[in-house]
Write a protein that holds these residues in place. Sequence first.
Motif, short mmCIF file in Angstrom:
data_model
loop_
_atom_site.label_atom_id
_atom_site.label_comp_id
_atom_site.label_asym_id
_atom_site.label_seq_id
_atom_site.Cartn_x
_atom_site.Cartn_y
_atom_site.Cartn_z
N GLU A 101 -36.25 12.76 -15.74
CA GLU A 101 -36.40 11.64 -14.82
C GLU A 101 -35.39 11.81 -13.71
O GLU A 101 -34.40 12.56 -13.85
N ALA A 102 -35.60 11.14 -12.59
CA ALA A 102 -34.73 11.29 -11.42
C ALA A 102 -33.27 11.06 -11.78
O ALA A 102 -32.93 10.10 -12.47
N GLY A 103 -32.42 11.97 -11.34
CA GLY A 103 -30.98 11.83 -11.50
C GLY A 103 -30.43 12.21 -12.86
O GLY A 103 -29.23 12.15 -13.09
#
Length: 152
Positions: free
Chosen positions: A40-42
């Motif tokens: 997931e993002a980050g």
Amino acid sequence: MILTTMCYIQKGNQTLMLHRNKKENDINGGKWIGVGGKFEAGESVEECMKREIYEETGLTALKLQLHGFVVFPQLYHGQDEGMFVYTCSEFSGELHECDEGDLQWVDNEKIPHLPMWEGDYHFFEWIQDDRFHSAKIYYQNDHVIEYQESCY
């Protein structure tokens, strides 16, 4: 490149395997795999791995061991997939039902007889040594047509 994680959770001489039999149009449909999924993002690789373990099993990973990284050219709907391969032998919590398939503790000697991706059988060789493995696995029509590996 799509980045993913895969973990084989182990206790004694058993490994927790996921039989992917619940999702429609599943690229892993019918196969036995470890738990894991897409970043997931980050997220860092470890954050992704711990989150995926918790979401799919209900278990909290206390210690992860990274064994290698594999690239699957054009495997994931025409895109390259890069996957970090882990084991986890220290965890807490209780197993819960997974919406992607059935979780089952499998005796390690039975794993070579499960229907898995052909390349996944190599990962069980990787987790037997203390080396870092890097591989590229080419699939065509669900079969390995080329396997390249380096160890460090």
